[in-house]
Design an enzyme around this catalytic site. Structure first.
Site, short mmCIF file in Angstrom:
data_model
loop_
_atom_site.label_atom_id
_atom_site.label_comp_id
_atom_site.label_asym_id
_atom_site.label_seq_id
_atom_site.Cartn_x
_atom_site.Cartn_y
_atom_site.Cartn_z
CB CYS A 113 -0.91 0.03 1.14
SG CYS A 113 -2.15 -1.19 1.07
CG HIS A 249 -3.04 3.55 2.47
ND1 HIS A 249 -3.71 3.21 1.05
CD2 HIS A 249 -3.28 2.30 3.16
CE1 HIS A 249 -3.89 2.06 1.23
NE2 HIS A 249 -3.91 1.39 2.37
CG ASN A 279 -6.63 -0.77 1.11
OD1 ASN A 279 -5.84 -0.24 0.28
ND2 ASN A 279 -6.04 -1.17 2.26
N1 ACO Z 1 -18.23 -8.75 8.99
C1 ACO Z 1 -18.63 -8.95 10.22
N2 ACO Z 1 -17.92 -9.39 11.16
C2 ACO Z 1 -16.51 -9.32 11.02
C3 ACO Z 1 -16.10 -8.90 9.61
C4 ACO Z 1 -16.89 -8.80 8.86
N3 ACO Z 1 -16.49 -8.38 7.42
N4 ACO Z 1 -14.62 -9.09 9.80
C5 ACO Z 1 -14.32 -9.40 11.22
N5 ACO Z 1 -15.42 -9.79 11.69
C6 ACO Z 1 -15.58 -10.11 13.37
C7 ACO Z 1 -14.37 -10.77 13.78
O1 ACO Z 1 -14.58 -12.13 13.29
C8 ACO Z 1 -14.55 -10.25 15.23
O2 ACO Z 1 -15.38 -11.44 15.68
P1 ACO Z 1 -15.30 -12.01 17.38
O3 ACO Z 1 -15.26 -10.72 18.13
O4 ACO Z 1 -16.58 -12.78 17.41
O5 ACO Z 1 -14.01 -12.67 17.28
C9 ACO Z 1 -14.93 -9.12 15.12
O6 ACO Z 1 -15.57 -8.88 14.19
C10 ACO Z 1 -13.97 -7.82 15.50
O7 ACO Z 1 -13.14 -8.18 14.66
P2 ACO Z 1 -11.54 -7.04 14.45
O8 ACO Z 1 -10.59 -7.56 13.72
O9 ACO Z 1 -11.30 -6.95 16.04
O10 ACO Z 1 -12.13 -5.80 14.07
P3 ACO Z 1 -11.67 -4.43 14.02
O11 ACO Z 1 -12.40 -3.67 14.89
O12 ACO Z 1 -10.12 -4.37 14.38
O13 ACO Z 1 -11.81 -3.94 12.48
C11 ACO Z 1 -10.36 -4.13 10.47
C12 ACO Z 1 -11.02 -4.89 11.46
C13 ACO Z 1 -11.51 -3.32 9.87
C14 ACO Z 1 -9.84 -5.25 9.47
C15 ACO Z 1 -9.41 -3.31 11.25
O14 ACO Z 1 -8.75 -4.11 12.23
C16 ACO Z 1 -8.39 -2.71 10.26
O15 ACO Z 1 -8.80 -1.95 9.42
N6 ACO Z 1 -7.03 -2.83 10.15
C17 ACO Z 1 -6.14 -2.40 9.48
C18 ACO Z 1 -6.13 -2.61 8.00
C19 ACO Z 1 -4.89 -1.65 7.15
O16 ACO Z 1 -4.87 -0.49 7.48
N7 ACO Z 1 -4.31 -2.54 6.57
C20 ACO Z 1 -2.92 -1.76 6.02
C21 ACO Z 1 -2.98 -1.49 4.72
S1 ACO Z 1 -3.45 -3.10 3.72
C22 ACO Z 1 -2.05 -3.44 2.83
O17 ACO Z 1 -1.05 -3.05 3.01
C23 ACO Z 1 -2.46 -4.48 1.53
#
Ligand code: ACO
Length: 322
Positions: A113, A249, A279
């Site tokens: 990214c 980003h 993204n």
């Molecule tokens: N729909 C419904 N529920 C979901 C989904 C979904 N699509 N995805 C995960 N969940 C659930 C999980 O299973 C978890 O359930 P549990 O509590 O029963 O275990 C719950 O939701 C919470 O999951 P978290 O991973 O803790 O959710 P979080 O608030 O952290 O959000 C997210 C997840 C959106 C992925 C966030 O962590 C994020 O944006 N991370 C950074 C991404 C990023 O910046 N990447 C860098 C660039 S990408 C690259 O370089 C290719």
């Protein structure tokens, strides 16, 4: 003193759109969950037979047109991509052929990214040293091809697209500073674990798809982007209030809001496209730039701060006078 200056921007998104409601039919998710956790409501996805170079070509031609340049004026082509169409030649060479431009240097950069920020920083060095005068820098991705469409933790986050800029040598700034970093110690938190160096079998059993420990990536991203904002401002002796526009980003609206807060910047000075694009990895920063240039928000002479964070981990920033 030679500076490099962006003289044209371009962007391209495939026609096919996938909404959150479409995704509700594929995986156990909801429009509400995706919006609340990420800010994303839809993303564009390449059609069958539409490849990274196709998206790159559209964005490149639009950037050339905006700069009033012809492909023959370009003496350097850099494509940032994590989803190249072939193992080789590079996507930059495939794009060069499409543009009917023969002989100039052309290569890809892989920094996930942060790819476009890396590529623009490299082009800036070429131009400042006099090694190039007119560079085409593209971020282009078909991330949809490396997503497991049964994995709700990743497939809802990403989209396809391309963004491009023309950068030219100039007596006036231009790009003021570039800051690039990486820490491979975090390689396992965000990865496509298989690869041709390990043999084709390594791509089986899900290892050809993105996996991410989202929560951990989120925390490191917020802290790291805060630090790079400070580093960039200090290096240029600038105050937070000197920045006119933040072009971050586009991974997650909550990460973007945290960076804006750190800059004490109101969200109406931040370009946000994650809601409509998802993204798009290396395409996200140049696409966001192009959107805000074309709708008239970003004007010549304004101070822009671009920043990105991605797999590797890699991260970086670019400060420029537009
Ligand atoms: N729909 C419904 N529920 C979901 C989904 C979904 N699509 N995805 C995960 N969940 C659930 C999980 O299973 C978890 O359930 P549990 O509590 O029963 O275990 C719950 O939701 C919470 O999951 P978290 O991973 O803790 O959710 P979080 O608030 O952290 O959000 C997210 C997840 C959106 C992925 C966030 O962590 C994020 O944006 N991370 C950074 C991404 C990023 O910046 N990447 C860098 C660039 S990408 C690259 O370089 C290719």
């Amino acid at each position: 003193m030679i500076y490099s200056r962006i003289t044209g921007t371009g962007g391209y998104l495939p026609d096919k759109v996938l909404t959150n409601h479409d995704l509700e039919k594929l995986v156990d998710t909801s429009d509400q969950w995706i919006r609340e956790r990420t800010g994303i409501s839809k993303r564009h996805v390449a059609e069958e037979g539409q490849y990274t170079v196709d998206l790159a070509e559209h964005a490149a031609r639009r950037a050339l047109e905006a700069a009033g340049r012809d492909p023959q004026d370009v003496d350097l082509i850099i494509v940032a991509t994590t989803t190249p169409d072939r193992i080789f030649p590079s996507t930059a060479c495939l794009l060069q052929k499409r543009l009917d431009r023969h002989g100039c240097a052309a290569f890809d950069i892989q920094a996930v990214c942060t790819g476009f920020v890396y590529a623009l920083a490299v082009a800036d060095k070429f131009i400042r040293t006099g090694a190039a005068k007119c560079a085409l820098v593209v971020g282009a991705e078909t991330l949809s091809r490396v997503l497991d469409w049964k994995d709700r933790t990743t497939c809802v986050l990403f989209g396809d697209g391309a963004g491009a800029v023309i950068v030219e040598s100039s007596d006036e700034p231009g790009i003021l500073s570039t800051h690039l970093h990486a820490d491979g110690a975090y390689e396992s938190l965000l990865t496509v674990a298989g690869g041709v160096g390990q043999g084709y079998d390594s791509l089986a059993n899900g290892n050809g798809y993105v996996t991410m420990k989202g929560n951990e990536v989120f925390k490191v991203a917020v802290n790291t982007l805060g630090r790079i904002v400070d580093e960039t401002l200090e290096a240029n002796n600038l105050e937070k209030s000197d920045i006119d526009w933040l072009i971050p980003h586009q991974a997650n609206i909550r990460i973007i809001q945290a960076t804006a807060k750190k800059l004490r910047m109101s969200m109406d000075r931040v370009v946000v496209t994650v809601g409509e694009h998802g993204n798009t990895s290396s395409a996200s920063v140049p696409l966001a730039l192009d959107v805000a240039v074309r709708d008239g928000r970003i004007k010549r002479g304004e101070m822009l701060l671009m920043e990105a964070f991605g797999g590797g981990f890699t991260w970086g920033s670019i400060l420029l006078k537009f």
